[in-house]
Scaffold this active site. Structure first.
Site, PDB file in Angstrom:
ATOM      1  N   SER A 227       0.787  -1.231   0.000  1.00 21.09           N
ATOM      2  CA  SER A 227       0.000   0.000   0.000  1.00 21.09           C
ATOM      3  C   SER A 227       0.822   1.286   0.000  1.00 21.09           C
ATOM      4  CB  SER A 227      -0.958   0.014   1.191  1.00 21.09           C
ATOM      5  OG  SER A 227      -2.096  -0.774   0.919  1.00 21.09           O
TER       6      SER A 227
ATOM      7  N   LYS B 149       0.364   3.913  -2.720  1.00 18.09           N
ATOM      8  CA  LYS B 149      -0.646   4.972  -2.684  1.00 18.09           C
ATOM      9  C   LYS B 149      -0.007   6.360  -2.603  1.00 18.09           C
ATOM     10  CE  LYS B 149      -4.455   2.264  -0.631  1.00 18.09           C
ATOM     11  NZ  LYS B 149      -3.863   0.951  -0.401  1.00 18.09           N
TER      12      LYS B 149
ATOM     13  N   SER C 141      -5.755   3.884   4.250  1.00 16.94           N
ATOM     14  CA  SER C 141      -5.304   2.934   3.233  1.00 16.94           C
ATOM     15  C   SER C 141      -6.497   2.445   2.419  1.00 16.94           C
ATOM     16  CB  SER C 141      -4.563   1.747   3.857  1.00 16.94           C
ATOM     17  OG  SER C 141      -3.797   1.071   2.868  1.00 16.94           O
TER      18      SER C 141
END
Length: 493
Positions: A155, A158, A332
């Site tokens: 993640s 991102k 997230s």
């Protein structure tokens, strides 16, 4: 079997709902931890806190922006008093915090290596670790350990997704969902713009607006012109709707029209059961809202493009992109991340698909002169194991977001979870941990992959950006404390 991904906190700070004060958590010890840390680090910590403090206007601290505008001038904003020459400026307070770009004692790379070297070999980190630490004011790499090695980021990708979107669209951009009425007033089309945060309440407001327009078309001006057929348009997005790991509780089908991220349990973050027909669900909810607003809907909603000559009779706009980016990073949020990747693709003239988003994000990061060598953006969320970034790219992204000349990218920093306080770092740091309240970082977790990338202010008052990417770990329970120790060590050098 579904991918093992990070479990976002159920109590993060929410950019849309205001801060959540946690003075009661651990009997108030979090607040004491921050105060104690501030006393210890003094102005160094305070300088870092500028990045986290509010109030915020489109992702940028208002006071910070005012300071930039008033640079090298005396006086501040007027307080309603006027003079013949115009508003009287309020007296400026003396500078309290030194700028992060001000001259400071040079960071000692040898000391940094000495602090980190024993920690990079922690068994919990698995078979391979790559790392980068840079001074955001100068862009100088202070520490590197395989810094240019492409790794699976999970993640932490991102950070790249939100940076590209903010760079292309700007922090004030809002995603529009519209309702378009055919020239004969017989067909109403709900047109998805790609806002995954659209809610039933928003559809009710749109239905009321559309009903008013239909009444205006009526002969007596009081009743709708007649029954309408309802269609829904999802043509803004192309390509596969399902993420490669789908069906999965961590992400809904990626479509231009959905409500509540396709969640079926009323939640707004974390894993959840998802609908397999988000666009159809949204259209049916809109039909129900229209009926309650006094509009008769004939038949079931069906998918169809809005006619070219149809006129818009209702519009809902999402929260600003600055807030969407912050929510993506804090929680997230995979659904918003994929939406932002596609919005970037549309703005860059690419198809709004996984492949189009990959090209758009890559090209925008190149435009920002970032080191994209070896990078591969298979998706915008980091759920795809084909994603690759280098630690050097992540730290360069964070440094670019800290650039005073690029305030539009500031939500990339303000959206980072705060250790022990918000988002996916809410429960990661114990109340007496040295990094609690000081580390701000994006987490990343897949099975065998653990990552942490963010910022911290060192003892010299320098804002450092770091990225630690590990692979081959046997468990998150072993890897996460080791990553946290690396980030915490930076605050003490």
């Amino acid at each position: 079997m579904a991918e093992q991904v990070e479990e976002p906190s159920v109590r993060p700070s929410d950019p849309w709902r205001g801060p959540k004060f946690l003075t009661t958590k651990h009997n108030g010890s979090h607040t004491w931890q921050v105060i104690a840390g501030s006393v210890t680090l003094g102005l160094a910590v305070a300088a870092g806190a500028v990045l986290a403090a509010g109030p915020w206007d489109n992702g940028q601290r208002k006071a910070e922006r005012a300071l930039a505008v008033a640079a090298d001038r005396t006086g501040g904003a007027h307080h309603g008093r006027t003079t013949p020459e115009g508003p009287r400026p309020a007296p400026s307070a003396p500078a309290v915090l030194p700028a992060l770009t001000a001259a400071k004692a040079a960071q000692d790379p040898a000391g940094l290596r000495a602090a980190l070297t024993p920690l990079v070999d922690a068994p919990g980190l698995g078979k391979k670790l790559a790392a980068s630490v840079v001074d955001t004011a100068t862009g100088e790499q202070l520490y590197g350990h395989g810094a240019t090695t492409p790794m699976t980021p999970a993640s932490t990708i991102k950070i790249a997704t939100t940076t590209a979107a903010l760079s292309v669209l700007g922090p004030d951009h809002r995603i529009a969902t519209t309702a378009a009425l055919s020239p004969d007033s017989r067909t109403l089309t709900l047109v998805g713009g790609g806002d995954p945060t659209l809610a039933k309440a928003d559809l009710r407001a749109m239905a009321a607006e559309a009903a008013d327009a239909l009444r205006e078309d009526g002969e007596d001006g009081e009743n709708p012109a007649g029954p309408v057929r309802l269609t829904y348009d999802v043509s803004r997005y192309t390509g596969p709707e399902l993420h490669p790991i789908s069906p999965n509780e961590n992400i809904a089908p990626v479509t231009a029209l959905m409500i509540d991220e396709g969640r079926l349990d009323g939640s707004d973050r974390g894993p959840a059961d998802r609908t397999d027909d988000p666009a159809g669900d949204a259209a049916r909810a809109f039909a129900e809202a229209l009926e309650k607003a006094g509009v008769q809907v004939t038949g079931a909603p069906r998918e169809a493009r809005a006619a070219d000559e149809a006129r818009t009779v209702a519009t809902h706009r999402s929260a600003p992109l600055s807030a969407l980016a912050e929510r993506t990073l804090t929680n997230s949020d995979n659904d918003i991340a994929e939406a932002l990747a596609r919005q970037t693709a549309i703005a860059k003239g690419e198809k709004a698909s996984f492949a189009g988003a990959r090209r758009a994000v890559t090209n925008e990061l190149k435009k920002l002169q970032l080191p994209v060598g070896g990078a591969h953006f298979a998706d915008g969320s980091g759920l795809d194991r084909k994603d690759r970034v280098t630690p050097a790219l992540l730290t360069a992204l964070l440094a670019r977001a800290a650039d005073p000349d690029r305030p539009g990218l500031r939500p990339v920093l303000t959206g980072l979870p705060i250790a022990g306080f918000s988002g996916t770092l809410d429960g990661r740091y114990e109340r007496d941990a040295a990094g609690t309240g000081l580390v701000r970082a994006k987490t990343g977790t897949l099975r065998g992959v653990n990552s942490l990338a963010g910022t911290v202010v060192d003892r010299q008052g320098r804002l450092l950006a770091f990225a630690f990417l590990a692979s081959g770990s046997t468990s998150a329970a072993g890897a996460e404390p080791a990553l946290d120790a690396l980030a915490t060590a930076l605050a003490g050098v």
